[in-house]
Design an enzyme around this catalytic site. Structure first.
Site, PDB file in Angstrom:
ATOM      1  N   ARG A 273       0.841  -1.209   0.000  1.00 25.96           N
ATOM      2  CA  ARG A 273       0.000   0.000   0.000  1.00 25.96           C
ATOM      3  C   ARG A 273       0.873   1.255   0.000  1.00 25.96           C
ATOM      4  O   ARG A 273       1.850   1.348   0.764  1.00 25.96           O
ATOM      5  CB  ARG A 273      -0.891  -0.016   1.247  1.00 25.96           C
ATOM      6  CG  ARG A 273      -1.705   1.243   1.481  1.00 25.96           C
ATOM      7  CD  ARG A 273      -2.766   1.414   0.434  1.00 25.96           C
ATOM      8  NE  ARG A 273      -3.689   2.484   0.834  1.00 25.96           N
ATOM      9  CZ  ARG A 273      -4.550   3.058  -0.001  1.00 25.96           C
ATOM     10  NH1 ARG A 273      -4.624   2.650  -1.266  1.00 25.96           N
ATOM     11  NH2 ARG A 273      -5.354   4.008   0.430  1.00 25.96           N
ATOM     12  N   GLU A 368     -12.164 -20.287  28.801  1.00 24.82           N
ATOM     13  CA  GLU A 368     -11.196 -21.008  29.638  1.00 24.82           C
ATOM     14  C   GLU A 368     -10.550 -20.091  30.679  1.00 24.82           C
ATOM     15  O   GLU A 368      -9.371 -20.193  30.985  1.00 24.82           O
ATOM     16  CB  GLU A 368     -10.149 -21.707  28.767  1.00 24.82           C
ATOM     17  CG  GLU A 368     -10.773 -22.790  27.906  1.00 24.82           C
ATOM     18  CD  GLU A 368      -9.790 -23.811  27.383  1.00 24.82           C
ATOM     19  OE1 GLU A 368      -8.807 -24.116  28.096  1.00 24.82           O
ATOM     20  OE2 GLU A 368     -10.017 -24.311  26.281  1.00 24.82           O
TER      21      GLU A 368
END
Length: 388
Positions: A273, A368
Site C-alpha cells: 500500500r 477457559e
C-alpha cells in the site's frame, strides 16, 4: 517427564500440519465464514491426519504428543482460522483430558480410541448460565439414586455440543458443601436419554465453530461414570482445574499462531500500500506499529514454550499457565488492533481478512478463564508463594 513423539517424526508432523493449514485450510476460510460450517471433506482429512488424537496416548490409538509438542502443533495449525482448531480442540484438550488424566483403565479403553480417530467428539460441560468463571458455583445437580446418579441442570456455551459423542459433565453431588468441594465429574454418552442440545449459538466471530446450551433432564448414569471411579466422588473440581491448566497453554499457543498470521497480513499490506508517494511500510509510525506487534509475538511465543516445558517436567504449571493465557491472549488482541489500524479504512471492510481475524481473536480473552480470572489466579499465587 512426558517423552512425546520422537523428534524426527514430530518434525515431519509439524511440516505436514503447516502445509495443511496453508494450502488446504486458508483457501477454505471464506467458505467457512459464509456457510458457518466446516466442509465435510476437511473434517475427513483432519481425521485421516490424526489431528483429533494429537494428545491421546499411543496405546489408545493417538499420536501421544507431549505438552511442548502440542503447543507447537496448535500454533502451526492456528496460522489458519481458529474455527478449524475448534473442531479438534475439545478432543485434543478439555473434552478428553479429564479421561486421560484421571480416568480409570476401563474408561480410557472405552472412550479414548474413538476420541483418537475422531469417531467420537468429546465435549466439556462445565459453564452454566449463572456460572462461568465461578466454576465453584455449579448448580447442575447429580443426586444419588441407588447405584445411579440423576443429573439435572443446564450447561451453556458448550463447544462441539451438537457434534458430541460424549460429555464430561461437572455436577454437584454434595449439596451440603458450597464452592468447589462437592462437585463430581461424569462421563456421559451424548445419546443418554434426557439430554437436549439446543441449536448452535450465533456469535461475533469464529463462524463455523459450534457452541450450544445442553440441558440435562433426569439423565440417569451409573456411579461407574464418575471420572476415576466412585472413589473420586466429590473430587471433580480437581479434575477440571488440571484440565484447564493444560488448556491455558493450548489457548496461548492459539494466540501465537493467530498473532503470526495477523502480523504477516499487516506486513504484506505495508509492503504493497502506498500513501504520500511511498509504501506505508516506509513511514516510521507504521514501522512502530509493526515493531510493537513483533515484540508482543516474540514474547508470547517464548512464554508459551517455557510454560509448556515446565508443565511437561513438573506435571503442572498453575501460575505459569495463567500468565501464559493472560499475556498471550491480550497480546493477540493488541496485534489485531494494530494490524487493522495499519490497513486504515480497508481494515474495517469485510473483504479484507484482518476484519475477520479482529472479530475471531476477541473470544480468546474470555473462554477457559477470562483475563480478569487469570489476574486473580496470578495475584493470589504470587502472594501465597511469597508469604510461604
Amino acid at each position: 517427564m512426558a517423552t512425546g513423539v520422537e523428534n524426527e517424526v514430530f518434525e515431519q508432523l509439524v511440516t505436514a500440519v503447516d502445509r495443511f493449514a496453508r494450502k488446504r485450510l486458508i483457501p477454505a476460510e471464506r467458505q467457512v465464514e459464509d456457510e458457518d460450517d466446516i466442509p465435510d471433506e476437511i473434517v475427513v482429512e483432519m481425521k485421516e491426519m490424526g489431528l483429533f488424537g494429537l494428545s491421546t496416548p499411543e496405546e489408545y490409538g493417538g499420536i501421544g504428543v507431549n505438552v511442548p509438542q502440542e503447543a507447537q502443533l496448535i500454533e502451526t495449525l492456528c496460522y489458519a482460522s481458529l474455527t478449524f482448531r475448534s473442531l479438534i480442540g475439545t478432543n485434543v484438550g478439555i473434552g478428553s483430558q479429564g479421561i486421560v488424566m484421571d480416568g480409570t483403565p476401563e474408561q480410557k479403553a472405552e472412550w479414548l480410541p474413538g476420541v483418537a480417530c475422531g469417531e467420537v467428539i468429546a465435549s466439556f460441560a462445565l459453564t452454566e448460565p449463572d456460572n462461568g468463571s465461578d466454576a465453584g458455583g455449579i448448580r447442575t445437580s447429580a443426586k444419588r439414586d441407588g447405584a445411579d446418579f440423576v443429573i439435572n441442570g443446564t450447561k451453556r456455551y458448550i463447544t462441539n455440543a451438537v457434534r458430541a459423542g460424549v460429555f464430561t459433565v461437572f455436577a454437584r453431588t454434595d449439596p451440603s458443601v458450597s464452592g468447589a468441594d462437592g462437585v463430581s465429574a461424569f462421563i456421559v454418552p451424548a445419546d443418554t436419554p434426557g439430554i437436549v442440545v439446543s441449536k448452535p449459538d450465533r456469535k461475533l466471530g469464529q463462524r463455523g465453530t459450534k457452541t450450544s446450551d445442553v440441558i440435562f433432564e433426569n439423565v440417569r448414569i451409573p456411579e461407574s461414570a464418575i471420572i476415576g471411579g466412585p472413589q473420586n466422588l466429590n473430587r471433580g473440581f480437581r479434575t477440571a482445574m488440571k484440565v484447564l491448566d493444560r488448556g491455558r497453554i493450548h489457548v496461548g499457543a492459539m494466540a501465537v499462531g493467530q498473532g503470526q498470521r495477523m502480523l504477516d497480513i499487516a506486513t504484506d499490506y505495508a509492503l504493497e500500500r502506498k500513501q504520500f508517494g511511498k509504501l506505508i511500510g516506509e513511514h516510521q509510525l507504521i514501522q512502530g506499529l509493526l515493531a510493537d506487534c513483533q515484540v508482543d509475538l516474540q514474547a508470547a511465543r517464548a512464554l508459551v514454550r517455557a510454560t509448556a516445558d515446565t508443565f511437561n517436567k513438573e506435571g503442572q504449571a498453575i501460575l505459569e499457565a495463567s500468565c501464559t493465557k493472560y499475556f498471550c491472549t491480550e497480546a493477540a488482541g493488541r496485534i489485531a488492533d494494530r494490524a487493522l489500524q495499519i490497513h486504515g479504512g480497508a481494515g474495517y471492510m469485510a473483504e479484507y481478512d484482518i476484519e475477520r481475524f479482529y472479530r475471531d481473536i476477541r473470544l480468546l480473552r474470555i473462554y477457559e478463564g477470562t483475563s480478569q480470572i487469570q489476574q486473580l489466579v496470578i495475584a493470589r499465587r504470587t502472594l501465597a508463594q511469597r508469604g510461604a
